[in-house]
Motif scaffolding. Structure first.
Motif, short mmCIF file in Angstrom:
data_model
loop_
_atom_site.label_atom_id
_atom_site.label_comp_id
_atom_site.label_asym_id
_atom_site.label_seq_id
_atom_site.Cartn_x
_atom_site.Cartn_y
_atom_site.Cartn_z
N GLU A 1 43.48 29.70 49.44
CA GLU A 1 43.92 30.48 48.28
C GLU A 1 42.76 30.79 47.35
O GLU A 1 42.68 31.88 46.78
CB GLU A 1 45.01 29.70 47.52
CG GLU A 1 45.67 30.51 46.41
CD GLU A 1 46.73 29.72 45.67
OE1 GLU A 1 47.28 30.26 44.68
OE2 GLU A 1 47.02 28.56 46.08
N GLN B 1 40.74 33.68 48.81
CA GLN B 1 41.46 34.93 48.59
C GLN B 1 41.33 35.40 47.14
O GLN B 1 41.07 36.58 46.86
CB GLN B 1 42.93 34.78 48.96
CG GLN B 1 43.18 34.60 50.45
CD GLN B 1 44.65 34.33 50.75
OE1 GLN B 1 45.46 34.12 49.85
NE2 GLN B 1 44.99 34.35 52.03
N ASN B 2 41.49 34.45 46.22
CA ASN B 2 41.40 34.79 44.80
C ASN B 2 39.97 35.17 44.41
O ASN B 2 39.77 36.08 43.60
CB ASN B 2 41.87 33.61 43.95
CG ASN B 2 43.38 33.55 43.80
OD1 ASN B 2 43.98 34.20 42.95
ND2 ASN B 2 44.02 32.76 44.66
N THR C 1 37.72 36.52 46.40
CA THR C 1 37.46 37.84 46.97
C THR C 1 38.03 38.94 46.09
O THR C 1 37.36 39.93 45.78
CB THR C 1 38.06 37.95 48.39
OG1 THR C 1 37.51 36.92 49.22
CG2 THR C 1 37.75 39.31 49.00
N GLN C 2 39.27 38.75 45.66
CA GLN C 2 39.90 39.73 44.78
C GLN C 2 39.19 39.79 43.43
O GLN C 2 38.95 40.89 42.89
CB GLN C 2 41.38 39.39 44.57
CG GLN C 2 42.10 40.39 43.67
CD GLN C 2 43.55 40.03 43.44
OE1 GLN C 2 44.09 39.12 44.09
NE2 GLN C 2 44.20 40.72 42.54
N ALA C 3 38.82 38.62 42.90
CA ALA C 3 38.17 38.56 41.60
C ALA C 3 36.83 39.28 41.62
O ALA C 3 36.50 40.04 40.70
CB ALA C 3 37.98 37.11 41.16
N SER D 1 35.91 41.65 43.74
CA SER D 1 36.14 43.09 43.93
C SER D 1 36.50 43.75 42.60
O SER D 1 36.06 44.86 42.30
CB SER D 1 37.25 43.33 44.96
OG SER D 1 38.50 42.84 44.50
N GLU D 2 37.27 43.04 41.76
CA GLU D 2 37.62 43.56 40.44
C GLU D 2 36.39 43.60 39.53
O GLU D 2 36.19 44.57 38.78
CB GLU D 2 38.71 42.70 39.82
CG GLU D 2 40.07 42.85 40.49
CD GLU D 2 41.10 41.84 39.99
OE1 GLU D 2 42.29 42.03 40.29
OE2 GLU D 2 40.71 40.88 39.29
N GLY E 1 41.13 40.93 34.48
CA GLY E 1 40.89 40.60 35.88
C GLY E 1 39.45 40.16 36.10
O GLY E 1 38.70 39.94 35.15
N LEU F 1 39.81 34.61 36.73
CA LEU F 1 40.06 33.52 37.67
C LEU F 1 39.65 32.18 37.06
O LEU F 1 40.39 31.19 37.16
CB LEU F 1 39.27 33.77 38.96
CG LEU F 1 39.38 32.70 40.05
CD1 LEU F 1 40.80 32.66 40.62
CD2 LEU F 1 38.38 32.96 41.17
#
Length: 221
Positions: free
Chosen positions: A8, A11-12, A14-16, A18-19, A174, A179
């Protein structure tokens, strides 16, 4: 209290990131688009240069100083109505890129002006004596001679934006800052906080290294 697991966390993260890249990418792009002309405008309206204008020079410098002297967290709040009008929302990385862009344009414009101030006035005078047009002097003398300094200024701006984007997490912008706050602060997961900080340090070091290499290649001396 739910603790975030490795999968998790990845995943978080990676998203963080990218943002964060989205916010910083938009801001850097707009900083180049508007910051370079603004810094150039302030420089060439100085006393003794070909577009000398004390009033315009003062107003341009004042605008930059007002934005730069405003703490970014306060700027985030002040620009909420403008952000809502521009992107239709005040939450998320796209919304956070609006105040980030405003801060980046002012910050980079001042660095561009400083880089142009380092250009030898003798080179400018020689170009004027040779009959070069204003556009040619700007393009082939001022910007060409100041390019390494401008690139270094862009590197400093990009690094500053990474820090600003982390602050944007406070208002739901974001990114990595969000995060760190959600898991590292609110859930007391110190390990997540440490991982995000180390990731940001590596990211900033990468930006600095790339910026230094590009500036070195652009330096004619």
């Amino acid at each position: 209290m739910h603790r975030i697991g490795i999968e998790e966390l990845v995943q978080n993260m990676t998203q963080a990131f990218s943002e964060t890249l989205l916010m910083c990418g938009i801001s850097i792009g707009l900083a180049i688009l508007f910051g370079v002309p603004l810094g150039l405008f302030i420089f060439i309206t100085r006393k003794g240069l070909f577009w000398e204008n004390r009033i315009l020079n003062f107003l341009g410098g004042l605008l930059i100083n007002v934005i730069r002297s405003t703490p970014f967290v306060i700027l985030l709040v002040l620009l909420i109505p403008f952000t809502q009008r521009v992107v239709g929302t005040t939450i998320g990385p796209l919304a956070a890129s609006v105040p980030l862009s405003v801060a980046a344009i002012a910050f980079f414009a001042r660095l561009v002006e400083n880089a142009l101030c380092e250009v030898d006035r003798g080179v400018i005078e020689a170009a004027l004596t040779a009959g070069a047009s204003t556009l040619m002097i700007i393009k082939d003398v001022l910007l060409a001679e100041a390019l390494p300094g401008i690139i270094r200024g862009l590197t400093v701006t990009a690094i500053s934006l990474v820090g600003y984007s982390a602050m944007a997490g406070i208002v739901g912008g974001g990114g990595v800052g969000d995060l760190a706050i959600r898991f590292g602060y609110y859930r007391y997961q110190t390990d997540v906080m440490i991982i995000t900080v180390i990731s940001l340090i590596v990211f900033v070091q990468l930006i600095q290294t790339i910026g230094d290499l590009i500036a070195k290649k652009a330096d004619r001396r």
